[in-house]
Design an enzyme around this catalytic site. Structure first.
Site, PDB file in Angstrom:
ATOM      1  N   PHE A 142      45.270  39.579  29.850  1.00  0.00           N
ATOM      2  CA  PHE A 142      44.963  39.708  31.268  1.00  0.00           C
ATOM      3  C   PHE A 142      43.688  40.515  31.431  1.00  0.00           C
ATOM      4  O   PHE A 142      43.268  41.210  30.514  1.00  0.00           O
ATOM      5  CB  PHE A 142      46.134  40.382  31.996  1.00  0.00           C
ATOM      6  CG  PHE A 142      46.714  39.541  33.109  1.00  0.00           C
ATOM      7  CD1 PHE A 142      47.401  38.379  32.819  1.00  0.00           C
ATOM      8  CD2 PHE A 142      46.563  39.903  34.440  1.00  0.00           C
ATOM      9  CE1 PHE A 142      47.934  37.586  33.828  1.00  0.00           C
ATOM     10  CE2 PHE A 142      47.080  39.121  35.464  1.00  0.00           C
ATOM     11  CZ  PHE A 142      47.770  37.964  35.161  1.00  0.00           C
ATOM     12  N   ARG A 158      42.914  48.240  40.557  1.00  0.00           N
ATOM     13  CA  ARG A 158      44.135  47.985  39.807  1.00  0.00           C
ATOM     14  C   ARG A 158      43.896  46.884  38.788  1.00  0.00           C
ATOM     15  O   ARG A 158      43.236  45.887  39.084  1.00  0.00           O
ATOM     16  CB  ARG A 158      45.252  47.550  40.760  1.00  0.00           C
ATOM     17  CG  ARG A 158      46.541  47.189  40.063  1.00  0.00           C
ATOM     18  CD  ARG A 158      47.633  46.830  41.037  1.00  0.00           C
ATOM     19  NE  ARG A 158      47.420  45.578  41.734  1.00  0.00           N
ATOM     20  CZ  ARG A 158      47.647  44.357  41.215  1.00  0.00           C
ATOM     21  NH1 ARG A 158      48.070  44.239  39.978  1.00  0.00           N
ATOM     22  NH2 ARG A 158      47.427  43.275  41.942  1.00  0.00           N
ATOM     23  N   HIS A 203      43.539  40.869  48.116  1.00  0.00           N
ATOM     24  CA  HIS A 203      44.765  40.646  47.353  1.00  0.00           C
ATOM     25  C   HIS A 203      45.700  41.846  47.348  1.00  0.00           C
ATOM     26  O   HIS A 203      46.913  41.692  47.357  1.00  0.00           O
ATOM     27  CB  HIS A 203      44.359  40.301  45.912  1.00  0.00           C
ATOM     28  CG  HIS A 203      45.484  39.920  45.017  1.00  0.00           C
ATOM     29  ND1 HIS A 203      46.386  38.926  45.341  1.00  0.00           N
ATOM     30  CD2 HIS A 203      45.869  40.401  43.796  1.00  0.00           C
ATOM     31  CE1 HIS A 203      47.272  38.805  44.341  1.00  0.00           C
ATOM     32  NE2 HIS A 203      46.990  39.694  43.413  1.00  0.00           N
ATOM     33  N   ARG A 213      38.976  42.824  38.008  1.00  0.00           N
ATOM     34  CA  ARG A 213      38.849  42.048  39.244  1.00  0.00           C
ATOM     35  C   ARG A 213      37.719  42.547  40.139  1.00  0.00           C
ATOM     36  O   ARG A 213      37.036  41.739  40.769  1.00  0.00           O
ATOM     37  CB  ARG A 213      40.170  42.106  40.014  1.00  0.00           C
ATOM     38  CG  ARG A 213      41.263  41.339  39.311  1.00  0.00           C
ATOM     39  CD  ARG A 213      42.596  41.493  39.992  1.00  0.00           C
ATOM     40  NE  ARG A 213      43.603  40.702  39.277  1.00  0.00           N
ATOM     41  CZ  ARG A 213      44.897  40.720  39.571  1.00  0.00           C
ATOM     42  NH1 ARG A 213      45.355  41.480  40.550  1.00  0.00           N
ATOM     43  NH2 ARG A 213      45.742  39.973  38.893  1.00  0.00           N
ATOM     44  N   HIS A 262      40.713  39.682  44.774  1.00  0.00           N
ATOM     45  CA  HIS A 262      40.981  38.887  43.569  1.00  0.00           C
ATOM     46  C   HIS A 262      39.887  37.829  43.482  1.00  0.00           C
ATOM     47  O   HIS A 262      39.568  37.190  44.484  1.00  0.00           O
ATOM     48  CB  HIS A 262      42.362  38.235  43.684  1.00  0.00           C
ATOM     49  CG  HIS A 262      42.874  37.661  42.404  1.00  0.00           C
ATOM     50  ND1 HIS A 262      42.287  36.571  41.803  1.00  0.00           N
ATOM     51  CD2 HIS A 262      43.906  38.015  41.610  1.00  0.00           C
ATOM     52  CE1 HIS A 262      42.946  36.294  40.689  1.00  0.00           C
ATOM     53  NE2 HIS A 262      43.935  37.148  40.553  1.00  0.00           N
ATOM     54  N   GLN A 302      41.514  45.603  46.892  1.00  0.00           N
ATOM     55  CA  GLN A 302      41.215  44.689  45.795  1.00  0.00           C
ATOM     56  C   GLN A 302      40.972  43.260  46.280  1.00  0.00           C
ATOM     57  O   GLN A 302      41.823  42.669  46.942  1.00  0.00           O
ATOM     58  CB  GLN A 302      42.364  44.664  44.795  1.00  0.00           C
ATOM     59  CG  GLN A 302      42.122  43.668  43.656  1.00  0.00           C
ATOM     60  CD  GLN A 302      42.986  43.975  42.448  1.00  0.00           C
ATOM     61  OE1 GLN A 302      44.134  43.551  42.379  1.00  0.00           O
ATOM     62  NE2 GLN A 302      42.448  44.719  41.513  1.00  0.00           N
ATOM     63  N   LEU A 338      46.382  32.140  46.005  1.00  0.00           N
ATOM     64  CA  LEU A 338      45.955  32.730  44.740  1.00  0.00           C
ATOM     65  C   LEU A 338      46.033  31.733  43.589  1.00  0.00           C
ATOM     66  O   LEU A 338      47.030  31.050  43.412  1.00  0.00           O
ATOM     67  CB  LEU A 338      46.868  33.923  44.424  1.00  0.00           C
ATOM     68  CG  LEU A 338      46.645  34.592  43.069  1.00  0.00           C
ATOM     69  CD1 LEU A 338      45.331  35.344  43.051  1.00  0.00           C
ATOM     70  CD2 LEU A 338      47.799  35.538  42.745  1.00  0.00           C
ATOM     71  N   GLU A 342      45.169  35.003  37.626  1.00  0.00           N
ATOM     72  CA  GLU A 342      44.331  35.468  36.526  1.00  0.00           C
ATOM     73  C   GLU A 342      44.829  34.925  35.183  1.00  0.00           C
ATOM     74  O   GLU A 342      44.062  34.826  34.220  1.00  0.00           O
ATOM     75  CB  GLU A 342      44.391  37.006  36.522  1.00  0.00           C
ATOM     76  CG  GLU A 342      43.434  37.703  35.619  1.00  0.00           C
ATOM     77  CD  GLU A 342      43.329  39.193  36.009  1.00  0.00           C
ATOM     78  OE1 GLU A 342      43.086  39.490  37.192  1.00  0.00           O
ATOM     79  OE2 GLU A 342      43.520  40.039  35.130  1.00  0.00           O
TER      80      GLU A 342
END
Lengths: 600, 250
Positions: free
Chosen positions: A120, A398, A363, A295, A237, A235, A247, A250
């Site tokens: 990730f 994050r 996000h 991100r 994304h 955040q 979404l 990721e």
């Protein structure tokens, strides 16, 4: 909405998503004699945890280390995370994840029957557990179904909490909540309270967040005197579907997907994120590099690429392409089937044969209700966990797959500590709390069911739309003093106009126009804290990028912002608290081939 | 497409405080080929009539909130595109086989009770002991129940099921599929007590494999298949009781 009814339990949880349900189980399991109330504005399985796709991080494999997960999280956070909290989080994560496995979560597996992990963004080693690409869905349903085992968890489904109730000693002892079916206001009382109401992405127009993510719990705590911490950190994304904001996980990049601009060029290599490897190279995808950068940086690269004229113009704004074609149909269907389903349904393209158009999308809110690593707020007896809370382990950015784990670790933590508080402080005066709930019922009646609301001229949807436009224009991926100033001014104007909102519906049963008005009120509070916190942080760090202050400034801003609500609704007072640094002094935040080396 | 095109939605309206009978109300909505029925309902609520009442959240087919009857068929309204109905009017009603709370909102308390009835959780003694690491489960074992774990509780199958319509105590497709999901999970040891509940009602045997539930399921859970398998497991269980003391099996 005629009378207030009283309902007494030991611990009250507001919110029935991942964090709330984990807290409920922790309390029910550790204290079988306790009665736990779960008050949620939706049935728990509708909670937004359900939409999380890619996975949940925890160190489980032999070649991984707790130290690496800690370092990835802290550097990903641009050093704004509290390092004691991150250490606790990372150390506790594997046990929580195994516990959820025991409770039935259908994790994807390796041939030997152990759980599988995937890479990730921003993570040096693959450590993200996943259930195909419906991880949040499976986690939420596993948790919810497990709660059904416990007779001492009492649900108040479709109850909209509007106010925290504090006793004479200032301890939190419950909430006032509207039962949607009847419109009755209930005083749900207990010896301690946990808020687990999720984030506030609906302050923005283009978001992955569901309709329910309106910051209600944040606003409730804020109004009660708890600071909202680090609210300037929002955040984006990097890969949402244009138009809908749905979404695309990721995990699609963790499985090897690449991002290309209008020329088919993997543009991330032009922004200090390392050099691309061929998609057929066995070392692709590289960890902590290129498409597996963090991100915040990937979303910022999109804007730079757009400004350079290298994005693709569509009816729904500019996009780049997320290309998964080289993964092949078999891998896509096995590892990321939901991506294919979503792209087909909502973008009309099949990622097996075509690249997916994507653009950055709001996000997650890194900030939230100020809590310590015991999940406690400054109000005795009041706790918070999940996206609504800010511990902080997420700091200025994050890492993907840390938030699902956070629900478990800090949901459980909040449950344990709230139960202890309840045991130590069992006595409270019901009548005083009931009187407050009565006042809250009267306030709702007065505010929304009588003039000027009854004859007002403002429409909820119009104010909400103007708020959205202002937040996107002034407090988006890049901000400066001028843009933030105009957003702050606009929010002040909208707060005034809100007093003239008119409802079409003045009835009691299932009045979702009333709840929409209450949600808009929460959004105005939360948005105000975001814009003013962003205004005062005159540096750039993680997701908070100031065009007029482009550098990180550790001398002045290695600190959490704390926004305090003002009684008259004017601009919040902002204070700062130093970040807790244990072993990892602030350093350069590097991604690319050498990112794992520049450690000390 | 010209900007002024519209499409008509005929919404089922019923308010328990003021209406003795339900009625339909028509609204003209701007036509956008990217819109789903849910977008059109939200537009009505936002800009025309704030009293229209419905449930929704994720708008991506996974929270399960927005199931309604669309031209007589149970659908997730976030997945029902206007372009599939245009230019004809779209009639939207609450899910059938449920009591109506208000407008497009149904009472789902009975459904929630049925979910709980099938004991949808892992039953074994060491479930809270994490010291030994994860339970091993091979990909093949996972595949045994994975499909049945995909239910989003949208309740479309209850609206499609002919048995649910006339047998109140029938646990119904989603709940039975969920019970079956745990029965087929290699980590679980509760099959016996779960089957006892699942097979207790006569109505379970009234399911005649019409399969409407599987047809309407937006997540391809195949509750009809789950129910047939559960019946077969039940028959084995029944047989075992004759040859073994209760609880000794499985």
């Amino acid at each position: 909405m005629s009378h207030v009814t009283t309902h007494e339990h030991d611990v009250i949880i507001i919110g029935g998503g991942g964090a709330g349900l984990r807290a409920a189980i922790a309390i029910a399991e550790e204290n079988p004699d306790f009665s736990v109330a779960c008050v949620s504005k939706v049935y728990p399985m509708r909670s937004h945890t359900v939409t999380a796709e890619g996975g949940a991080a925890a160190v489980i494999k032999d070649h991984d280390s707790l130290e690496d997960h800690i370092y990835d999280t802290i550097s990903g956070a641009d050093w704004l995370a509290d390092q004691d909290a991150v250490e606790y989080f990372v150390n506790r994560a594997p046990r929580e994840m195994i516990q959820l496995e025991h409770w039935g979560c259908p994790w994807s597996r390796k041939p030997d029957g152990t759980v599988a992990v995937r890479p990730f963004g921003g993570m040096k080693i693959e450590r993200t557990w996943f259930a195909a690409d419906k991880t949040g869905f499976h986690m939420l349903h596993s948790l919810f179904q497990t709660t059904l085992k416990y007779g001492n968890i009492v649900r108040y489904d479709e109850h909209f909490a509007t106010k925290l109730l504090l006793d004479d000693e200032g301890r939190c002892r419950g909430c006032a909540a509207i039962e949607l079916r009847t419109g009755t206001v209930r005083a749900v009382l207990g010896k301690s309270v946990i808020i687990c109401t999720g984030g506030a992405g609906k302050a923005f127009p283009f978001t992955t967040n569901g309709a329910i993510k309106t910051g209600d719990g944040m606003a409730m705590a804020y109004q009660a005197g708890v600071a909202l911490k680090d609210m300037e950190f929002i955040q984006y994304h990097p890969t949402g579907l244009p138009g809908t904001g749905i979404l695309i996980t990721e995990a699609s990049r963790g499985e090897g997907g690449i991002l290309v601009n209008k020329d088919g060029h993997r543009y991330l290599q032009d922004y200090d994120l390392g050099q691309p490897l061929d998609v057929n190279d066995p070392r692709h995808p590289q960890k902590r590099a290129m498409e597996l950068g963090p991100r915040d940086k990937l979303s910022q690269c999109f804007i730079k690429e757009k400004n350079a004229g290298r994005t693709i113009r569509t009816r729904d704004g500019h996009v780049v392409h997320l290309d998964l074609r080289h993964l092949g149909e078999k891998k896509i269907d096995k590892r990321i089937p939901f991506v294919r389903e979503l792209a087909r349904s909502y973008a009309g393209i099949d990622p097996v044969h075509q690249p997916i158009p994507v653009r950055p999308v709001v996000h997650y809110v890194m900030g939230g209700i100020d809590v310590d690593s015991n999940s406690a707020t400054n109000i005795p007896g009041l706790y918070a966990a999940g996206e609504c809370a800010c511990v902080s382990i997420n700091g200025a950015n994050r890492l993907g797959s840390n938030s699902l784990t956070e629900l478990l670790v800090f949901g459980g933590q909040a449950g344990t500590h709230a139960a202890r508080f309840a045991m130590d402080h069992p006595d409270y005066d019901v009548s005083a709390l009931l009187a407050q709930a009565g006042d809250e019922r009267d306030r709702i009646r007065r505010t929304y069911f009588s003039s000027p609301h009854k004859s007002g001229s403002e429409r909820i949807a119009v104010i909400r739309k103007e708020l959205h436009e202002s937040m996107e224009d002034g407090a988006g991926i890049y901000r400066d003093a001028d843009s933030l100033e105009s957003t702050c001014t606009k929010i002040a104007e909208l707060r005034e106009r809100y007093a003239n909102v008119a409802l079409d519906d003045h009835t009691n049963s299932f009045n979702t126009e009333l709840t929409a008005a209450l949600e808009l009120s929460s959004l105005l509070d939360v948005a105000q804290s975001m814009a003013h916190s962003a205004m005062q942080r005159t540096e750039s760090r993680g997701s908070h990028q100031r065009l007029d202050h482009p550098e990180r400034n550790d001398d002045d801003f290695l600190a959490h912002s704390l926004a305090y609500h003002q009684e008259d609704g004017s601009a919040p007072r902002i204070e700062y608290r130093p970040v807790t640094i244990t072993k990892w002094p602030p350093g350069a935040r590097t991604y690319g081939a050498d990112s794992g080396l520049k450690r000390e | 497409m010209p900007d002024n095109e519209t499409i008509t939605l005929e919404l089922f309206r019923y308010h328990p405080e003021t209406d003795s009978e339900p009625r339909f109300q028509s609204y003209d909505v701007p036509y956008d080929e990217d819109w789903v029925v849910l977008d059109a309902i939200n537009w009505i609520k936002d800009y025309v009539d704030g009293s229209v009442t419905h449930r929704w959240s994720c708008r991506m087919g996974v929270c399960g909130s927005c199931g309604m009857m669309v031209n007589g068929e149970p659908k997730l309204t976030c997945a029902a595109f206007l372009k599939n109905y245009y230019p004809f009017p779209i009639k939207v009603e609450p899910l059938v086989n449920f009591p109506v709370e208000r407008d497009l909102v149904v009472d789902m308390e009975g459904f929630m009770d049925k979910l709980q009835d099938v004991k949808p959780y892992i039953i074994r003694d060491d479930v809270n002991d994490t010291s030994g690491g994860e339970y091993r489960q091979s990909p093949a074992e996972l595949a045994q129940y994975k499909q049945y774990s995909m239910c989003i509780n949208c309740m479309l199958c209850y609206s499609a099921c002919p048995v649910v319509g006339h047998e109140d105590e029938f646990l119904g497709p989603a709940a039975l599929a969920l019970g079956h999901r745990y029965n087929k999970d290699s980590r679980d040891q509760g099959q016996s007590e779960r089957l006892e509940v699942m097979l207790s009602s006569e109505a379970m045997w009234g399911c005649t494999f019409v399969g409407e539930c599987s047809v309407v399921c937006p997540k391809h859970v195949d509750p009809a298949g789950a129910i047939q398998q559960a019946k077969a497991m039940g028959a084995q269980e029944y047989f075992k009781r004759f040859v073994m003391p209760k609880g000794a099996g499985v």
